[in-house]
Design a protein around this motif. Structure first.
Motif, mmCIF file in Angstrom:
data_model
loop_
_atom_site.group_PDB
_atom_site.id
_atom_site.type_symbol
_atom_site.label_atom_id
_atom_site.label_comp_id
_atom_site.label_asym_id
_atom_site.label_seq_id
_atom_site.Cartn_x
_atom_site.Cartn_y
_atom_site.Cartn_z
ATOM 1 N N HIS A 183 -19.617 4.907 11.521
ATOM 2 C CA HIS A 183 -20.320 3.762 10.939
ATOM 3 C C HIS A 183 -20.574 3.977 9.455
ATOM 4 N N VAL A 184 -20.941 5.186 9.075
ATOM 5 C CA VAL A 184 -21.149 5.509 7.656
ATOM 6 C C VAL A 184 -19.847 5.354 6.879
ATOM 7 N N ILE A 185 -18.743 5.829 7.465
ATOM 8 C CA ILE A 185 -17.443 5.722 6.793
ATOM 9 C C ILE A 185 -17.065 4.263 6.579
ATOM 10 N N LEU A 186 -17.275 3.441 7.607
ATOM 11 C CA LEU A 186 -16.947 2.020 7.473
ATOM 12 C C LEU A 186 -17.832 1.338 6.436
ATOM 13 N N SER A 187 -19.077 1.770 6.314
ATOM 14 C CA SER A 187 -19.956 1.180 5.312
ATOM 15 C C SER A 187 -19.513 1.514 3.892
ATOM 16 N N LEU A 188 -18.831 2.648 3.722
ATOM 17 C CA LEU A 188 -18.350 3.059 2.394
ATOM 18 C C LEU A 188 -16.934 2.579 2.108
ATOM 19 N N THR A 189 -16.198 2.180 3.144
ATOM 20 C CA THR A 189 -14.787 1.841 2.974
ATOM 21 C C THR A 189 -14.532 0.640 2.065
ATOM 22 N N PRO A 190 -15.256 -0.498 2.200
ATOM 23 C CA PRO A 190 -14.968 -1.636 1.322
ATOM 24 C C PRO A 190 -15.076 -1.299 -0.163
ATOM 25 N N MET A 191 -16.145 -0.611 -0.547
ATOM 26 C CA MET A 191 -16.299 -0.269 -1.958
ATOM 27 C C MET A 191 -15.264 0.762 -2.389
ATOM 28 N N ALA A 192 -14.867 1.671 -1.490
ATOM 29 C CA ALA A 192 -13.828 2.643 -1.835
ATOM 30 C C ALA A 192 -12.503 1.947 -2.111
ATOM 31 N N ILE A 193 -12.150 0.981 -1.273
ATOM 32 C CA ILE A 193 -10.919 0.206 -1.500
ATOM 33 C C ILE A 193 -10.986 -0.530 -2.824
ATOM 34 N N VAL A 194 -12.148 -1.136 -3.086
ATOM 35 C CA VAL A 194 -12.328 -1.874 -4.341
ATOM 36 C C VAL A 194 -12.212 -0.936 -5.537
ATOM 37 N N CYS A 195 -12.751 0.265 -5.426
ATOM 38 C CA CYS A 195 -12.685 1.224 -6.538
ATOM 39 C C CYS A 195 -11.242 1.559 -6.901
ATOM 40 N N PHE A 196 -10.411 1.830 -5.903
ATOM 41 C CA PHE A 196 -9.023 2.201 -6.180
ATOM 42 C C PHE A 196 -8.217 1.006 -6.699
ATOM 43 N N LEU A 197 -8.486 -0.186 -6.182
ATOM 44 C CA LEU A 197 -7.810 -1.377 -6.696
ATOM 45 C C LEU A 197 -8.252 -1.675 -8.130
ATOM 46 N N CYS A 198 -9.532 -1.514 -8.396
ATOM 47 C CA CYS A 198 -10.023 -1.737 -9.760
ATOM 48 C C CYS A 198 -9.496 -0.680 -10.723
#
Length: 314
Positions: free
Chosen positions: A176-191
């Motif tokens: 659950h913690v990993i999923l909570s961090l995943t959206p922002m992690a994806i956004v960071c790499f795309l940005c």
């Protein structure tokens, strides 16, 4: 809270900048989403400050805050893409999977009518729609995580960074913690990818020429680096570090947005100058056209003359 004041100032400046340029007002991601994220983050900072002082937050407001937090990651991704898209559109340069191919058109039989016509492999409208759908997907994942739609959840979800994941055990709450961090992690790499594109534009394509690669177009790289670092600390520092990273990234994109505004103004001035030159001094443009066409024929090129002339002038 100092962070709340900083986010509020960024929101007001973003509204001022985006409302002053017609090209910015055409995009909801710049006109509404960009300042809205700053306002949402300011509210979150005020809520965290009140929670630390009174330790009593109404349950209704907590659900509203969770809903607002879900919009932050997809909103950042969406307006970053729009800023990059607008920057490259100034000079009609392809980017982000938009590449050009050559289409041969034969007219009248034989090779007499062959023309090389550049066309994008991915249409810009399709690219915008695809990025919007990706933002909706990120929003959906964020909502599911924030509202514990799949399981009972973890007390650390949304309150700690990746260092807890690497130091903890891989059980169901940790997922659950990993999923909570995943959206922002994806956004960071795309940005990060968009930041590299903006840095490339400022150093190679921009109408404003800088003598060094250390120029205002490098701010997105610094901002996304701070955004990434802000997602690392544990539960004690994560609320401050994550908000600080988002604040730094918002400020960096606001700074580069002013550079895009300056480039738009210079492109408009260049267009007026070429229009006046064509009206008052047609012989000058005629000589340029003759020289370009003659060079094309010497090199054996079959590209359309009008495209060669325009590229030579610009």
């Amino acid at each position: 809270s100092l962070m709340a004041v900083s986010f509020s100032l960024i929101a007001f400046v973003a509204i001022r900048v985006t409302s002053s340029v017609r090209e910015f007002r055409e995009w909801t991601a710049l006109r509404i989403i960009m300042p809205a994220i700053s306002f949402l983050m300011a509210l979150e900072c005020v809520t965290l400050a009140v929670a630390e002082s009174t330790a009593n937050i109404p349950a209704v407001w907590a659900y509203i805050l969770y809903t607002m937090e879900a919009f932050v990651a997809p909103g950042i991704f969406l307006y970053t893409f729009v800023v990059t898209f607008l920057a490259y559109r100034i000079r009609s340069m392809p980017f982000c999977f938009v590449r050009r191919r050559i289409v041969d058109e034969t007219a009248g039989g034989g090779n007499a009518g062959i023309q090389a016509t550049p066309e994008p492999l991915v249409q810009p409208r399709l690219l915008v729609v695809g990025m919007t759908l990706l933002s909706v997907l990120l929003l959906t994942v964020s909502l599911f995580v924030n509202f514990d739609a799949i399981w009972s959840g973890s007390d650390l979800a949304g309150k700690t960074g990746w260092i807890t994941v690497f130091q903890g055990s891989w059980d169901l709450p940790m997922v659950h913690v990993i999923l909570s961090l995943t959206p922002m992690a994806i956004v960071c790499f795309l940005c990060m990818y968009f930041a590299v594109l903006l840095c490339r534009y400022g150093n190679e394509i921009s109408l404003t020429i800088y003598s060094s690669f250390i120029n205002p177009w490098i701010w997105p790289l610094i901002g996304v680096a701070m955004l990434l670092v802000g997602q690392v600390p544990g539960p004690h520092w994560f609320p401050l570090s994550s908000n600080l990273g988002i604040c730094a990234y918002q400020l960096s994109m606001l700074l580069v947005l002013t550079e895009v505004q300056n480039d738009l103004g210079q492109a408009l001035e260049l267009g007026h100058y070429l229009g006046a030159l064509c009206w008052h001094e047609p012989t000058i443009l005629g000589s340029i056209a003759d020289e370009v066409v003659s060079k094309s024929k010497e090199n054996g090129s079959n590209v359309d003359d009008s495209k060669l002339i325009s590229s030579e002038i610009l």
